[in-house]
Design a protein around this motif. Structure first.
Motif, PDB file in Angstrom:
ATOM      1  N   THR A 223       1.133  -1.512   0.018  1.00  0.00           N
ATOM      2  CA  THR A 223      -0.270   0.672   0.260  1.00  0.00           C
ATOM      3  C   THR A 223       0.960   1.619  -0.106  1.00  0.00           C
ATOM      4  O   THR A 223       0.693   1.937  -0.042  1.00  0.00           O
TER       5      THR A 223
ATOM      6  N   LYS B  86       3.209   4.666  -0.909  1.00  0.00           N
ATOM      7  CA  LYS B  86       3.351   5.618  -2.121  1.00  0.00           C
ATOM      8  C   LYS B  86       4.939   5.915  -2.638  1.00  0.00           C
ATOM      9  O   LYS B  86       5.149   6.405  -3.685  1.00  0.00           O
TER      10      LYS B  86
ATOM     11  N   GLY C 134       1.628   0.363  -7.015  1.00  0.00           N
ATOM     12  CA  GLY C 134       1.426  -0.439  -5.519  1.00  0.00           C
ATOM     13  C   GLY C 134       2.032  -1.912  -5.484  1.00  0.00           C
ATOM     14  O   GLY C 134       2.639  -2.640  -4.549  1.00  0.00           O
TER      15      GLY C 134
ATOM     16  N   GLU D   6       7.838   2.806   4.128  1.00  0.00           N
ATOM     17  CA  GLU D   6       6.315   3.679   3.550  1.00  0.00           C
ATOM     18  C   GLU D   6       7.251   4.977   3.371  1.00  0.00           C
ATOM     19  O   GLU D   6       7.077   5.279   4.514  1.00  0.00           O
TER      20      GLU D   6
END
Length: 559
Positions: A511, A513, A538, A559
């Motif tokens: 998930t 970015k 993704g 992330e």
């Protein structure tokens, strides 16, 4: 003036008769701890006059500490006999508060003649920096009283050196070595050569001697020392109260304190499980263990038996102790232990490789446990199957390259399994990572520092996820791969389980970015920046990663 012999004998008999028929009495008590803190031991001396035949037999006599906590919770703590006789005996209480604030308490003694209660006492438990007792939390973690999460990383230290082994292998040497190398957990046994609490007849040991006492004084002393040592080191342990060899006719049964030939109640190992008198004797042991050592926050779990299936089956795999008897015994003892333990220590038992029908479903067994040898590669698949069927945490309490011996000619195989077994556990739903056997071999081979790297990654997982562990699929070519997301970090374990160098792309779907990452070398504990990471729709990808034969690597992607 000398009394006539007949008169003296009469007075002695009269005095003994009065003692035996008098009501029990608590003559006084003293709190020995200068200050009391939460999650630390408070200790009392209690003076008691009461009739008994065996002060360790709760059918003869019991002394309890009855407390009311600051929140109003009633607490019953068993106390234990230290020394003395029916006219004046010293008993002790060891208690660890789990709440801050003011406690009130009394002592209550009970025997066949009646019951007596002491005057009331009070103390205030101040805060401390300690985390408290460990409890079941999730499939991945245990949790301390203060909410801190825990995953156990360590090994078996089954016993200290036997009479024919190098005297170097003691708790005093092995446990500090574990603690300074990142381990936080170990597992150890009570048996007739190591902390032989119930054993009047010992064997294979120079550390303990035969005794005519109900509980072996040498075992009591060493267990006291072990608990103090683990507290000083910050190590937690699983205490295995018995092992399968005890119940083998060709093994420990001939010296068993439960064997009728040694004054015990049972004629056969089956009787150990089925006879009421044998069960009552075992409960005396459990009561003493809780009374004397239950206060310890470093005892994470009590394990009833090591590999009970090896006593239940013979060499031809025929059942020689009915499974139903073993299961009913474990059900009764686990319930009893939970009843008398105010701290609710975790309770478990173990099998080697054959399940005992019904055992995995027992309500008061907190986590199930199996041992795996020669099949370390099967460890990752074990957890989801057992968790699915029994909805309990699952633990691999022993594993190893071989079970027969620790022959150093297989050293490389031992080392390889030692390492991958730990990582298999870290990336699987288990609160205790698989614990290797053959602790002496691995110390000799210098493997103990390897725990440091596993602990580093484990601590990162706990910090990032705060208890959240989400497995995810990693795509790789010819490389074993396991992925777990903890918070905003993706952790990937890679293993080249071949004899050739492999270069493979790595990818997974998440998930994120944006991503950045590092590779971690468990052997050197060095990190390197991961160059070439891409994120498209993704999908996180790494064009290629190279692993030499049998090499492993951990990727940490944020992330």
């Amino acid at each position: 003036m000398k009394l006539p012999i007949i008169t003296a004998c009469f007075l002695i008999g009269l005095f003994s008769s009065l003692c035996l028929h008098a009501q029990p009495k608590i003559n006084g008590f003293k709190l020995l701890s200068r200050s009391v803190k939460v999650y630390e031991k408070a200790e009392w001396d209690i003076k008691v006059s009461a009739a008994y035949i065996n002060p360790y037999d709760q059918k003869d006599i019991t002394l309890n500490l009855l407390l009311t906590s600051p929140s109003g919770k009633p607490i019953v703590l068993p106390c234990y006999y230290e020394n003395g006789d029916t006219t004046s005996a010293l008993w002790k209480a060891r208690f660890t508060p789990q709440e801050t604030g003011k406690y009130s308490y009394t002592f209550s003694v009970h025997n066949i003649k009646g019951e007596a209660t002491s005057a009331a006492g009070y103390f205030v438990a101040a805060p401390s920096s300690k985390p408290g007792f460990l409890h079941k939390n999730s499939f991945w973690t245990f949790k301390f009283d203060n909410g801190q999460l825990f995953r156990g990383i360590g090994e078996n230290v089954g016993w200290e050196s036997r009479s024919f082994e190098d005297p170097k292998w003691t708790y005093d040497y092995l446990l500090p070595t574990l603690a300074k190398n990142g381990a936080n957990f170990f597992r150890t046994w009570m048996c007739y050569w190591n902390m032989p609490l119930e054993w009047q007849k010992v064997d294979h040991t120079k550390r303990y001697t035969n005794t005519d006492k109900y509980f072996n004084p040498g075992a009591i002393k060493r267990m006291d020392e072990l608990v103090n040592l683990t507290d000083s080191l910050g190590l937690y342990f699983m205490l295995t109260l018995d092992w399968h060899g005890h119940l083998m006719e060709a093994g420990g049964w001939k010296n068993s304190p439960y064997n009728v030939l040694n004054g015990g109640p049972a004629k056969t190992p089956v009787d150990f499980f089925t006879m009421r008198s044998a069960r009552d004797k075992y409960k005396n042991k459990l009561r003493y263990v809780i009374a004397r050592w239950g206060y310890s926050t470093n005892i994470a779990a009590f394990e009833f038996f090591n590999e009970i299936d090896n006593a239940a089956f013979n060499a031809a795999d025929s059942i020689i102790i009915p499974h139903s008897a073993i299961v009913q015994w474990h059900d009764e003892m686990s319930r009893y232990l939970k009843d008398i333990d105010p701290y609710r220590h975790m309770v478990t038992t173990s099998v080697s490789h054959r399940d005992i029908i019904g055992m995995n479903s027992l309500a008061y067994i907190d986590f199930n446990q199996k041992h795996i040898y020669k099949h370390t590669e099967k460890i990752p698949a074990i957890y989801p199957d057992y968790i699915h069927y029994y909805n309990k945490p699952y633990v691999v309490g022993e594993f190893g390259f071989r079970w027969e011996d620790d022959n150093p000619q297989y050293g490389e195989g031992f080392d390889y399994d030692y390492k991958r077994g730990l990582w298999y556990g870290l990336f699987s739903p288990t609160p205790l990572l698989p614990m290797t056997w053959w602790w002496e071999l691995f110390d000799t081979r210098g493997m103990t520092p390897y725990f440091n790297g596993v602990r580093q990654i484990s601590d990162q997982m706990l910090k990032a996820g705060k208890g959240s562990f989400e497995p995810f699929t990693v795509t790789a070519s010819q490389i074993e791969s396991y992925g777990v997301k903890c918070g905003n970090k993706y952790f990937i374990y890679l293993l080249n389980n071949t004899d050739e160098k492999i270069i493979s792309p790595i990818s997974f779907t998440g998930t994120a970015k944006a991503v950045k990452g590092q590779s971690f070398n468990p052997a050197t504990r060095q990190y390197e920046t991961l160059n070439g990471l891409t994120l498209v729709n993704g999908k996180v990808s790494l064009k290629s990663i190279a692993l030499a034969a049998k090499q492993e690597m951990v990727l940490v992607i944020t992330e």
